[in-house]
Design an enzyme around this catalytic site. Structure first.
Site, PDB file in Angstrom:
ATOM      1  N   ARG A   1       0.834  -1.353  -0.156  1.00  0.00           N
ATOM      2  CA  ARG A   1      -0.031  -0.046  -0.133  1.00  0.00           C
ATOM      3  C   ARG A   1       0.771   1.420  -0.052  1.00  0.00           C
ATOM      4  O   ARG A   1       0.606   2.438   0.487  1.00  0.00           O
ATOM      5  CB  ARG A   1      -1.040   0.052   1.199  1.00  0.00           C
ATOM      6  CG  ARG A   1      -1.884  -1.149   1.250  1.00  0.00           C
ATOM      7  CD  ARG A   1      -3.038  -1.247  -0.072  1.00  0.00           C
ATOM      8  NE  ARG A   1      -3.666  -2.249   0.062  1.00  0.00           N
ATOM      9  CZ  ARG A   1      -3.421  -3.658  -0.403  1.00  0.00           C
ATOM     10  NH1 ARG A   1      -2.438  -3.916  -0.949  1.00  0.00           N
ATOM     11  NH2 ARG A   1      -4.382  -4.417  -0.266  1.00  0.00           N
TER      12      ARG A   1
ATOM     13  N   CYS B   1     -10.685   0.188   2.660  1.00  0.00           N
ATOM     14  CA  CYS B   1     -10.075  -0.065   4.330  1.00  0.00           C
ATOM     15  C   CYS B   1      -9.513   1.057   4.771  1.00  0.00           C
ATOM     16  O   CYS B   1      -8.761   2.072   3.925  1.00  0.00           O
ATOM     17  CB  CYS B   1      -8.940  -1.060   4.159  1.00  0.00           C
ATOM     18  SG  CYS B   1      -9.640  -2.836   4.034  1.00  0.00           S
TER      19      CYS B   1
END
Length: 301
Positions: A177, A226
């Site tokens: 990420r 998320c």
């Protein structure tokens, strides 16, 4: 922020930049949260350096907006204008195992288009909302894959150098990420090298990923995916769930009942509501597990 100088507006037209005054970012983000500002839609990559010089000359601060799917924007009148790429036509060009994709292209459509031409590898991204540029910036991934594995070149506007550059895949760091792109770099296009796979095999993988998402994520609700990154060797969602925080709310901002790392806008949540809920959950996790959760959602406050 408003652009009202007639000469400024005329210069935007010459650069083939469309001015959309007083745009609401709540209409451009998957959370449906965000204040108002002028939106500049860029139709030609080549006009970006001149556009940024124009903004600098007039002292107009700016931010780059992709698909708005991983973004929480503050409320009210925003103190900067927003720049967004208009999608090219065509936005995907295939040559053998290589896919040249415009950064403004829809990620899901890109995956399915490549699949129909027997190019796989990205099945896990089929349900991830947003654009290819956004996926590239955060090295989006799911179910054991990440887009960075397939990147061979990236065309971007490098704000620090004030020019358009092409980077090779090995010049870019892709981590969980996270990438080595600067925050003010603007993704323009990417060349992907994808493995050959029969369409039926890819389609089966897509179906499996879709079933997993439908069973575990609040797909029908307004969210930004998320909220927190998973700490090394742990799961942010599992820790939040173990604290019994599913359903916790502040105003219309709510921790999803289905997936504890998804926070949803259950009505007319404000950025203040959502930021307060994020801070509350983060503090409770730290208090119990001694873990500092890191934001995965991008916050423009």
């Amino acid at each position: 922020m408003r652009i009202e100088d007639p000469k400024f507006v005329a210069a935007l037209r010459e650069l083939e930049v469309e001015l959309r005054p007083a745009s609401s970012l709540s209409e451009l983000t998957s959370l449906s949260i965000g204040g108002n500002t002028d939106l500049l839609r860029i139709k030609k990559h080549e006009s970006i350096p001149a556009l940024l010089s124009l903004l600098d000359a007039h002292g107009v601060p700016h931010r780059f907006l992709g698909g708005g799917s991983n973004l929480l924007v503050s409320d009210g009148e925003l103190p900067w204008v927003v720049l967004q790429l208009a999608s090219a036509d065509p936005d995907i060009v295939l040559e053998g195992n290589f896919a040249q994709v415009d950064a403004a292209a829809d990620l899901g459509r890109t995956v399915t288009y490549c699949a129909k031409h027997d190019l796989g590898g990205m099945e896990g991204l089929i349900g991830v909302p947003g654009t290819v540029g956004g996926a590239l910036r955060m090295n989006a991934g799911a179910y054991g894959m990440q887009i960075g594995s397939y990147v061979r070149e990236v065309k971007l506007y490098r704000a620090a150098a004030r020019r358009i550059e092409i980077l090779r895949g090995e010049q870019i760091s892709f981590e969980y990420r996270h990438t080595s792109f600067a925050p003010d770099d603007m993704m323009l296009a990417v060349k992907l090298e994808l493995p050959s796979k029969p369409y039926k095999e890819i389609l089966q993988g897509i179906r499996i990923c879709n079933e997993k998402r439908r069973s575990s994520q609040p797909l029908g609700q307004k969210s930004a995916g998320c909220i927190f990154k998973n700490p090394p060797g742990a799961s942010a969602g599992r820790m939040i769930d173990e604290l019994g925080l599913k359903g916790l709310s502040r105003g219309d901002a709510r921790v999803s009942d289905r997936h504890a790392n998804f926070f949803v806008n259950a009505g007319k949540a404000s950025a203040k509501d959502m930021l307060g809920l994020i801070a509350d959950v983060r503090e409770r996790v730290h208090s119990t597990f001694k873990v500092e959760l890191e934001h995965e959602v991008v916050i423009w406050a």
